[in-house]
Design a protein around this motif. Sequence first.
Motif, PDB file in Angstrom:
ATOM      1  N   ASP A 119      -3.114  13.046  -1.909  1.00 35.23           N
ATOM      2  CA  ASP A 119      -3.604  12.199  -0.820  1.00 35.23           C
ATOM      3  C   ASP A 119      -5.124  12.068  -0.820  1.00 35.23           C
ATOM      4  O   ASP A 119      -5.650  10.980  -0.575  1.00 35.23           O
ATOM      5  N   ALA A 120      -5.821  13.142  -1.104  1.00 37.70           N
ATOM      6  CA  ALA A 120      -7.289  13.082  -1.098  1.00 37.70           C
ATOM      7  C   ALA A 120      -7.798  12.065  -2.123  1.00 37.70           C
ATOM      8  O   ALA A 120      -8.673  11.248  -1.818  1.00 37.70           O
ATOM      9  N   ARG A 121      -7.226  12.093  -3.314  1.00 43.60           N
ATOM     10  CA  ARG A 121      -7.654  11.149  -4.356  1.00 43.60           C
ATOM     11  C   ARG A 121      -7.233   9.717  -3.984  1.00 43.60           C
ATOM     12  O   ARG A 121      -8.001   8.775  -4.207  1.00 43.60           O
ATOM     13  N   LEU A 122      -6.054   9.556  -3.412  1.00 47.20           N
ATOM     14  CA  LEU A 122      -5.610   8.228  -2.996  1.00 47.20           C
ATOM     15  C   LEU A 122      -6.543   7.646  -1.926  1.00 47.20           C
ATOM     16  O   LEU A 122      -6.853   6.455  -1.954  1.00 47.20           O
ATOM     17  N   HIS A 123      -7.024   8.488  -1.014  1.00 52.26           N
ATOM     18  CA  HIS A 123      -7.978   8.026  -0.014  1.00 52.26           C
ATOM     19  C   HIS A 123      -9.275   7.573  -0.687  1.00 52.26           C
ATOM     20  O   HIS A 123      -9.838   6.555  -0.312  1.00 52.26           O
ATOM     21  N   GLN A 124      -9.737   8.345  -1.676  1.00 57.98           N
ATOM     22  CA  GLN A 124     -10.959   7.964  -2.405  1.00 57.98           C
ATOM     23  C   GLN A 124     -10.776   6.612  -3.096  1.00 57.98           C
ATOM     24  O   GLN A 124     -11.715   5.837  -3.193  1.00 57.98           O
ATOM     25  N   LEU A 125      -9.567   6.359  -3.577  1.00 58.42           N
ATOM     26  CA  LEU A 125      -9.288   5.114  -4.307  1.00 58.42           C
ATOM     27  C   LEU A 125      -8.962   3.946  -3.391  1.00 58.42           C
ATOM     28  O   LEU A 125      -8.780   2.820  -3.859  1.00 58.42           O
ATOM     29  N   GLY A 126      -8.849   4.197  -2.073  1.00 59.75           N
ATOM     30  CA  GLY A 126      -8.551   3.136  -1.126  1.00 59.75           C
ATOM     31  C   GLY A 126      -7.073   2.850  -0.939  1.00 59.75           C
ATOM     32  O   GLY A 126      -6.711   1.815  -0.397  1.00 59.75           O
ATOM     33  N   TRP A 127      -6.217   3.771  -1.345  1.00 64.15           N
ATOM     34  CA  TRP A 127      -4.773   3.606  -1.200  1.00 64.15           C
ATOM     35  C   TRP A 127      -4.223   4.578  -0.162  1.00 64.15           C
ATOM     36  O   TRP A 127      -3.172   5.170  -0.333  1.00 64.15           O
ATOM     37  N   ALA A 128      -4.932   4.722   0.925  1.00 67.99           N
ATOM     38  CA  ALA A 128      -4.522   5.663   1.988  1.00 67.99           C
ATOM     39  C   ALA A 128      -3.341   5.132   2.765  1.00 67.99           C
ATOM     40  O   ALA A 128      -3.048   3.993   2.807  1.00 67.99           O
ATOM     41  N   VAL A 131       0.838  -1.197   0.000  1.00 67.68           N
ATOM     42  CA  VAL A 131       0.000   0.000   0.000  1.00 67.68           C
ATOM     43  C   VAL A 131       0.877   1.252   0.000  1.00 67.68           C
ATOM     44  O   VAL A 131       0.625   2.205  -0.744  1.00 67.68           O
ATOM     45  N   THR A 132       1.927   1.240   0.807  1.00 70.73           N
ATOM     46  CA  THR A 132       2.802   2.414   0.915  1.00 70.73           C
ATOM     47  C   THR A 132       3.565   2.649  -0.386  1.00 70.73           C
ATOM     48  O   THR A 132       3.663   3.789  -0.859  1.00 70.73           O
ATOM     49  N   VAL A 133       4.088   1.598  -0.993  1.00 69.68           N
ATOM     50  CA  VAL A 133       4.812   1.731  -2.259  1.00 69.68           C
ATOM     51  C   VAL A 133       3.880   2.293  -3.340  1.00 69.68           C
ATOM     52  O   VAL A 133       4.230   3.241  -4.048  1.00 69.68           O
ATOM     53  N   VAL A 134       2.696   1.723  -3.469  1.00 75.44           N
ATOM     54  CA  VAL A 134       1.743   2.200  -4.475  1.00 75.44           C
ATOM     55  C   VAL A 134       1.362   3.655  -4.195  1.00 75.44           C
ATOM     56  O   VAL A 134       1.297   4.483  -5.119  1.00 75.44           O
ATOM     57  N   HIS A 135       1.133   3.980  -2.943  1.00 77.56           N
ATOM     58  CA  HIS A 135       0.768   5.341  -2.546  1.00 77.56           C
ATOM     59  C   HIS A 135       1.842   6.340  -2.974  1.00 77.56           C
ATOM     60  O   HIS A 135       1.540   7.371  -3.573  1.00 77.56           O
TER      61      HIS A 135
END
Length: 116
Positions: free
Chosen positions: A107-116, A93-97
């Motif tokens: 970060d906001a879009r990553l949270h929406q996509l489930g990659w928080a 998850v961290t690498v992809v993020h």
Amino acid sequence: MAVTMSRERFEELVADALDSVPEQLLKLLSNVVILVEDDSPDSQRLLGLYEGYALTERGADYGAVLPDRITIFRNPILSICHTEAQVAHEVTVTVVHEIAHHFGIDDARLHQLGWA
């Protein structure tokens, strides 16, 4: 209880996470180095950090610069996990993020996509 893991094993999990990223995306990484550090000098809770110029911010004047850095912090990840499987998941998850930040995803879009 936090997981105890050698740096070598942790680096293997980072390599496995990179192997799970689609090859087409990895080919688009430009001027990026991925590092493992034990801790962030700024925060004990920071799991990863992207430093550099996202592809969306690079203009015609981009050049002759040091590589962007993606750093994965070992101890904070180990401290929040109870099993090696959890560490592997959190590393992925961290690498992809952090790779997503290289592509200009915030970060906001990553949270929406489930990659928080």
